[in-house]
Design an enzyme around this catalytic site. Structure first.
Site, PDB file in Angstrom:
ATOM      1  N   HIS A 235      40.295  71.913  -6.330  1.00  0.00           N
ATOM      2  CA  HIS A 235      39.731  72.963  -5.482  1.00  0.00           C
ATOM      3  C   HIS A 235      40.778  73.652  -4.624  1.00  0.00           C
ATOM      4  CE1 HIS A 235      40.048  70.359  -1.883  1.00  0.00           C
ATOM      5  NE2 HIS A 235      39.791  69.385  -2.743  1.00  0.00           N
ATOM      6  N   ASP A 236      40.567  74.943  -4.402  1.00  0.00           N
ATOM      7  CA  ASP A 236      41.355  75.748  -3.472  1.00  0.00           C
ATOM      8  C   ASP A 236      42.826  75.885  -3.862  1.00  0.00           C
ATOM      9  OD1 ASP A 236      39.194  76.177  -1.388  1.00  0.00           O
ATOM     10  OD2 ASP A 236      39.291  73.997  -1.357  1.00  0.00           O
TER      11      ASP A 236
ATOM     12  N   GLY B  36      44.114  69.259  -4.572  1.00  0.00           N
ATOM     13  CA  GLY B  36      43.558  70.388  -3.846  1.00  0.00           C
ATOM     14  C   GLY B  36      44.568  71.110  -2.973  1.00  0.00           C
TER      15      GLY B  36
END
Length: 262
Positions: free
Chosen positions: A118-119, A136
């Protein structure tokens, strides 16, 4: 162009000349650009934004919820640029409220079984070889190459045109234009072959080498090296990019050969 044995939500936005093979699932809040090919047994969850002329190979999972215990169901996305290829069984998780999206740039090649969490922000023309693990909030600059079975911990940064040896464990940031390898991971010179392939002149490559000699080979600590470069070397786009990267690296950059410790 959509196989009758696939499951594509009617609300998904599918561009012209898209091919979706059998046993693939596409959720409602998904956009797929023109000319993209989606292989069999691919799962594309809510929030995926896939560009034009991409290739998504079998077993890939795009925009699954992040593996982050802080995630609370917020609406986020995965953005994949034009011309990017995801090979077999790649996983790309969508963002969290921290950034709101995970982004892979244009003309990237993400090889089989790699994971992008994520991100993350992956630049253009990046190659990530088989089996890499990207945690992440990681940032990877344009034209970087990550060797197979490498892993980078969360919030790590890799500069543009970097070359990372296979099997590397990346706990420090990797500045632009360099090669890194060995165990533990250390600076191993600049990526001169890659730079020549991308049109950098011998004079520009020599300038980059001179900057990194000051950082890694003159016996200076990083702060001293930065001060020396600012005083002794004329400003250029490459010099300033390197210095900016270092100055914005709270965890610090990789060490030079012979100075790193387990």
């Amino acid at each position: 162009m959509i196989h009758q044995l696939s499951v594509v939500d009617k609300r998904a936005k599918i561009g012209k000349n898209v091919i979706i093979e059998a046993f693939t699932s596409v959720a409602a809040d998904v956009e797929i650009g023109e000319g993209t090919w989606i292989g069999s047994n691919v799962t594309i969850y809510e929030g995926a934004r896939i560009g034009n002329n991409c290739k998504i190979f079998p077993g890939t999972v795009i925009s699954a919820v992040p593996q982050d215990l802080k995630f609370d169901g917020e609406v986020t996305q995965v953005i994949i640029g034009n011309g990017t290829t995801l090979r077999e069984c790649v996983t790309v998780n969508r963002g969290t409220k921290a950034l709101g999206f995970t982004k892979i740039g244009e003309n990237c090649l993400i090889m089989a079984t790699s994971h992008i969490a994520h991100d993350c922000l992956i630049g253009d023309n990046v190659i990530i070889a088989n089996g890499c693990g990207i945690a992440g909030h990681v940032e990877i600059g344009d034209y970087s190459i990550m060797g197979g079975l490498s892993a980078i911990q969360q919030f790590g940064k890799i500069g543009k045109h970097a070359m990372i040896s296979g099997g590397s464990l990346i706990r420090k940031d990797i500045p632009p234009y360099v090669k890194v390898g060995r165990v533990p991971i250390t600076y191993a010179g600049i990526n001169s072959v890659g730079l020549r392939r991308r049109g950098y002149s011998n004079e520009k490559i020599f300038e980059i080498q001179k900057i990194y000699r000051a950082i890694f080979q003159m016996g200076l600590n990083v702060s001293q090296a930065v001060s020396y470069i600012e005083k002794e070397m004329l400003p250029t786009a490459e010099r300033d990019e390197i210095l900016t990267f270092i100055q914005n690296s709270p965890r610090g950059i990789v060490k030079g050969y012979g100075t790193s410790k387990e």
